[in-house]
Design a protein around this motif. Structure first.
Motif, PDB file in Angstrom:
ATOM      1  N   GLN A  53     110.821  15.134  34.139  1.00 34.08           N
ATOM      2  CA  GLN A  53     110.571  16.336  33.345  1.00 34.08           C
ATOM      3  C   GLN A  53     109.081  16.447  33.057  1.00 34.08           C
ATOM      4  O   GLN A  53     108.442  15.471  32.658  1.00 34.08           O
ATOM      5  CB  GLN A  53     111.359  16.300  32.035  1.00 34.08           C
ATOM      6  CG  GLN A  53     112.844  16.396  32.262  1.00 34.08           C
ATOM      7  CD  GLN A  53     113.630  16.276  30.974  1.00 34.08           C
ATOM      8  OE1 GLN A  53     113.085  16.256  29.879  1.00 34.08           O
ATOM      9  NE2 GLN A  53     114.949  16.179  31.107  1.00 34.08           N
ATOM     10  N   LEU A  54     108.562  17.635  33.271  1.00 33.44           N
ATOM     11  CA  LEU A  54     107.176  17.950  32.949  1.00 33.44           C
ATOM     12  C   LEU A  54     107.233  18.968  31.821  1.00 33.44           C
ATOM     13  O   LEU A  54     107.759  20.066  32.008  1.00 33.44           O
ATOM     14  CB  LEU A  54     106.452  18.521  34.176  1.00 33.44           C
ATOM     15  CG  LEU A  54     104.984  18.884  33.992  1.00 33.44           C
ATOM     16  CD1 LEU A  54     104.150  17.648  33.662  1.00 33.44           C
ATOM     17  CD2 LEU A  54     104.448  19.556  35.249  1.00 33.44           C
ATOM     18  N   ASP A  55     106.746  18.565  30.658  1.00 32.36           N
ATOM     19  CA  ASP A  55     106.831  19.401  29.454  1.00 32.36           C
ATOM     20  C   ASP A  55     108.268  19.871  29.224  1.00 32.36           C
ATOM     21  O   ASP A  55     108.525  21.015  28.860  1.00 32.36           O
ATOM     22  CB  ASP A  55     105.870  20.590  29.538  1.00 32.36           C
ATOM     23  CG  ASP A  55     104.413  20.157  29.577  1.00 32.36           C
ATOM     24  OD1 ASP A  55     104.100  19.071  29.034  1.00 32.36           O
ATOM     25  OD2 ASP A  55     103.597  20.890  30.153  1.00 32.36           O
ATOM     26  N   GLY A  56     109.222  18.979  29.469  1.00 36.20           N
ATOM     27  CA  GLY A  56     110.623  19.246  29.194  1.00 36.20           C
ATOM     28  C   GLY A  56     111.395  19.956  30.278  1.00 36.20           C
ATOM     29  O   GLY A  56     112.594  20.169  30.146  1.00 36.20           O
ATOM     30  N   GLU A  57     110.734  20.314  31.368  1.00 33.22           N
ATOM     31  CA  GLU A  57     111.402  21.027  32.463  1.00 33.22           C
ATOM     32  C   GLU A  57     111.497  20.131  33.697  1.00 33.22           C
ATOM     33  O   GLU A  57     110.525  19.468  34.056  1.00 33.22           O
ATOM     34  CB  GLU A  57     110.638  22.307  32.818  1.00 33.22           C
ATOM     35  CG  GLU A  57     110.639  23.342  31.712  1.00 33.22           C
ATOM     36  CD  GLU A  57     112.039  23.817  31.352  1.00 33.22           C
ATOM     37  OE1 GLU A  57     112.863  24.021  32.273  1.00 33.22           O
ATOM     38  OE2 GLU A  57     112.319  23.968  30.155  1.00 33.22           O
ATOM     39  N   PRO A  58     112.646  20.122  34.366  1.00 27.70           N
ATOM     40  CA  PRO A  58     112.786  19.277  35.557  1.00 27.70           C
ATOM     41  C   PRO A  58     111.876  19.731  36.699  1.00 27.70           C
ATOM     42  O   PRO A  58     111.751  20.931  36.950  1.00 27.70           O
ATOM     43  CB  PRO A  58     114.250  19.460  35.969  1.00 27.70           C
ATOM     44  CG  PRO A  58     114.908  20.215  34.889  1.00 27.70           C
ATOM     45  CD  PRO A  58     113.857  20.852  34.043  1.00 27.70           C
ATOM     46  N   VAL A  59     111.228  18.761  37.317  1.00 29.72           N
ATOM     47  CA  VAL A  59     110.368  19.008  38.480  1.00 29.72           C
ATOM     48  C   VAL A  59     110.577  17.880  39.476  1.00 29.72           C
ATOM     49  O   VAL A  59     111.000  16.784  39.114  1.00 29.72           O
ATOM     50  CB  VAL A  59     108.865  19.096  38.104  1.00 29.72           C
ATOM     51  CG1 VAL A  59     108.586  20.273  37.182  1.00 29.72           C
ATOM     52  CG2 VAL A  59     108.377  17.799  37.470  1.00 29.72           C
ATOM     53  N   ARG A  60     110.270  18.150  40.720  1.00 34.50           N
ATOM     54  CA  ARG A  60     110.334  17.137  41.767  1.00 34.50           C
ATOM     55  C   ARG A  60     108.990  16.422  41.821  1.00 34.50           C
ATOM     56  O   ARG A  60     107.963  17.013  42.171  1.00 34.50           O
ATOM     57  CB  ARG A  60     110.635  17.763  43.124  1.00 34.50           C
ATOM     58  CG  ARG A  60     111.918  18.580  43.203  1.00 34.50           C
ATOM     59  CD  ARG A  60     113.159  17.704  43.092  1.00 34.50           C
ATOM     60  NE  ARG A  60     114.270  18.282  43.811  1.00 34.50           N
ATOM     61  CZ  ARG A  60     115.367  18.747  43.221  1.00 34.50           C
ATOM     62  NH1 ARG A  60     115.504  18.708  41.919  1.00 34.50           N
ATOM     63  NH2 ARG A  60     116.347  19.244  43.962  1.00 34.50           N
ATOM     64  N   ALA A  61     108.987  15.143  41.491  1.00 34.08           N
ATOM     65  CA  ALA A  61     107.743  14.371  41.440  1.00 34.08           C
ATOM     66  C   ALA A  61     107.112  14.187  42.809  1.00 34.08           C
ATOM     67  O   ALA A  61     105.909  13.946  42.901  1.00 34.08           O
ATOM     68  CB  ALA A  61     107.991  13.015  40.783  1.00 34.08           C
ATOM     69  N   CYS A  62     107.895  14.331  43.879  1.00 36.55           N
ATOM     70  CA  CYS A  62     107.322  14.178  45.221  1.00 36.55           C
ATOM     71  C   CYS A  62     106.585  15.435  45.667  1.00 36.55           C
ATOM     72  O   CYS A  62     105.916  15.416  46.698  1.00 36.55           O
ATOM     73  CB  CYS A  62     108.400  13.812  46.242  1.00 36.55           C
ATOM     74  SG  CYS A  62     109.523  15.158  46.666  1.00 36.55           S
ATOM     75  N   LEU A  63     106.704  16.517  44.897  1.00 35.00           N
ATOM     76  CA  LEU A  63     106.032  17.770  45.259  1.00 35.00           C
ATOM     77  C   LEU A  63     104.813  18.063  44.381  1.00 35.00           C
ATOM     78  O   LEU A  63     104.154  19.083  44.571  1.00 35.00           O
ATOM     79  CB  LEU A  63     107.014  18.948  45.161  1.00 35.00           C
ATOM     80  CG  LEU A  63     108.199  18.900  46.112  1.00 35.00           C
ATOM     81  CD1 LEU A  63     109.093  20.109  45.889  1.00 35.00           C
ATOM     82  CD2 LEU A  63     107.731  18.821  47.562  1.00 35.00           C
ATOM     83  N   LEU A  64     104.529  17.176  43.438  1.00 34.15           N
ATOM     84  CA  LEU A  64     103.381  17.351  42.552  1.00 34.15           C
ATOM     85  C   LEU A  64     102.383  16.228  42.770  1.00 34.15           C
ATOM     86  O   LEU A  64     102.765  15.111  43.120  1.00 34.15           O
ATOM     87  CB  LEU A  64     103.819  17.328  41.084  1.00 34.15           C
ATOM     88  CG  LEU A  64     104.673  18.479  40.588  1.00 34.15           C
ATOM     89  CD1 LEU A  64     105.117  18.216  39.157  1.00 34.15           C
ATOM     90  CD2 LEU A  64     103.897  19.783  40.676  1.00 34.15           C
ATOM     91  N   PHE A  65     101.143  16.542  42.519  1.00 32.12           N
ATOM     92  CA  PHE A  65     100.111  15.509  42.532  1.00 32.12           C
ATOM     93  C   PHE A  65      99.948  14.975  41.110  1.00 32.12           C
ATOM     94  O   PHE A  65     100.141  15.705  40.139  1.00 32.12           O
ATOM     95  CB  PHE A  65      98.776  16.070  43.035  1.00 32.12           C
ATOM     96  CG  PHE A  65      98.802  16.456  44.482  1.00 32.12           C
ATOM     97  CD1 PHE A  65      98.859  15.484  45.471  1.00 32.12           C
ATOM     98  CD2 PHE A  65      98.788  17.784  44.861  1.00 32.12           C
ATOM     99  CE1 PHE A  65      98.898  15.828  46.810  1.00 32.12           C
ATOM    100  CE2 PHE A  65      98.820  18.148  46.200  1.00 32.12           C
ATOM    101  CZ  PHE A  65      98.878  17.165  47.176  1.00 32.12           C
ATOM    102  N   ALA A  66      99.572  13.731  40.999  1.00 36.73           N
ATOM    103  CA  ALA A  66      99.377  13.111  39.688  1.00 36.73           C
ATOM    104  C   ALA A  66      98.350  13.886  38.865  1.00 36.73           C
ATOM    105  O   ALA A  66      98.509  14.011  37.642  1.00 36.73           O
ATOM    106  CB  ALA A  66      98.956  11.654  39.847  1.00 36.73           C
ATOM    107  N   VAL A  67      97.322  14.440  39.505  1.00 43.93           N
ATOM    108  CA  VAL A  67      96.293  15.173  38.755  1.00 43.93           C
ATOM    109  C   VAL A  67      96.878  16.396  38.048  1.00 43.93           C
ATOM    110  O   VAL A  67      96.315  16.876  37.064  1.00 43.93           O
ATOM    111  CB  VAL A  67      95.106  15.603  39.650  1.00 43.93           C
ATOM    112  CG1 VAL A  67      94.357  14.372  40.163  1.00 43.93           C
ATOM    113  CG2 VAL A  67      95.547  16.497  40.787  1.00 43.93           C
ATOM    114  N   GLN A  68      98.024  16.891  38.504  1.00 43.17           N
ATOM    115  CA  GLN A  68      98.626  18.067  37.900  1.00 43.17           C
ATOM    116  C   GLN A  68      99.269  17.789  36.537  1.00 43.17           C
ATOM    117  O   GLN A  68      99.603  18.723  35.822  1.00 43.17           O
ATOM    118  CB  GLN A  68      99.671  18.678  38.847  1.00 43.17           C
ATOM    119  CG  GLN A  68      99.039  19.290  40.077  1.00 43.17           C
ATOM    120  CD  GLN A  68     100.084  19.814  41.039  1.00 43.17           C
ATOM    121  OE1 GLN A  68     100.624  19.072  41.841  1.00 43.17           O
ATOM    122  NE2 GLN A  68     100.375  21.108  40.922  1.00 43.17           N
ATOM    123  N   ILE A  69      99.420  16.517  36.181  1.00 44.01           N
ATOM    124  CA  ILE A  69     100.010  16.211  34.877  1.00 44.01           C
ATOM    125  C   ILE A  69      98.956  16.073  33.789  1.00 44.01           C
ATOM    126  O   ILE A  69      99.288  15.842  32.634  1.00 44.01           O
ATOM    127  CB  ILE A  69     100.904  14.949  34.915  1.00 44.01           C
ATOM    128  CG1 ILE A  69     100.083  13.678  35.131  1.00 44.01           C
ATOM    129  CG2 ILE A  69     102.001  15.109  35.947  1.00 44.01           C
ATOM    130  CD1 ILE A  69     100.821  12.410  34.797  1.00 44.01           C
TER     131      ILE A  69
END
Length: 176
Positions: A53-69
Motif C-alpha cells: 500500500q502506498l498512502d493506503g492504496e494498493p499498488v504493484r511494487a514491481c511497477l514502481l521505482f523506490a524514488v517514487q515513494i
C-alpha cells in the motif's frame, strides 16, 4: 550511477537513505529494507504478489521505482500485524484479515498471500460489508495457483464480519 536520497515512512517507521533511480520498489523493500514479505512473481504487475500500500492504496511494487515513494507512506504485509520490528509475533498480534485467511485456509503455499492481504485490507476499508461477488472481483487481480480462490473469498468475508463486529458502531453500542 548517481544515487538519490529519499525519505518517508515504511510500516509506520521513518526511513531515509540513498537509492539508485532505477531500483524497483519491490527490490528496495526486499533488499535494502529487509522486508521480504513483499514477493516478486511476474515482475510485470500481472500476478499481484508484490502488492503493497502506498498512502493506503494498493499498488504493484514491481511497477514502481523506490524514488517514487519519497515523502510517502508504504505499508507492507509486515506492517499489518500489531508488533514492533524484531518482536516475536503471536496469532493474537495478527491483523483480523491475516487471522481470518489462516482460519479459512485461504492460503496454501503462501506466495500470493501477502499481495492478496494488502489488497483485501484496503478493499475492506473502502467496502466494509462486501458481498461474495464483490470480494471475488476485488481479489481477481491476484493469481493464486493453489487455492482455487474459494477459501480466499471466505477468508475475506470472515475478516469483514469480524471487523464489522469490532468496528466503531460496535464500540458505540457497547458504550450505551
Amino acid at each position: 550511477m548517481t544515487s538519490v536520497r529519499i525519505s518517508g515512512r515504511i510500516n509506520g517507521i521513518e526511513w531515509s537513505g540513498e537509492v539508485e533511480p532505477r531500483l524497483l520498489l519491490s527490490d528496495f523493500l526486499r533488499s535494502a529494507v529487509g522486508l521480504t514479505g513483499t514477493h516478486v512473481g511476474c515482475e510485470h504487475g500481472v500476478c499481484g504478489a508484490c502488492t503493497v500500500q502506498l498512502d493506503g492504496e494498493p499498488v504493484r511494487a514491481c511497477l514502481l521505482f523506490a524514488v517514487q515513494i519519497d515523502g510517502h507512506e508504504v505499508t507492507t504485509v509486515e506492517g499489518l500485524a500489531e508488533v514492533q520490528p524484531g518482536e516475536a509475533i503471536g496469532v493474537e498480534d495478527l491483523h483480523p484479515i491475516q487471522r481470518a485467511m489462516h482460519e479459512a485456509h485461504g492460503l496454501q503455499c503462501g506466495f500470493c498471500t501477502p499481495g492478496i492481504l494488502m489488497a483485501a485490507e484496503a478493499f475492506l476499508r473502502a467496502n466494509p460489508a462486501p458481498s461474495r461477488d464483490e470480494i471475488r472481483e476485488a481479489v481477481s487481480g491476484h493469481l493464486c495457483r493453489c487455492t482455487g480462490y474459494h477459501n480466499i473469498v471466505e477468508g475475506v468475508a470472515l475478516a469483514a464480519e469480524r471487523l464489522a463486529a469490532d468496528g466503531p458502531a460496535a464500540d458505540e453500542e457497547g458504550d450505551a
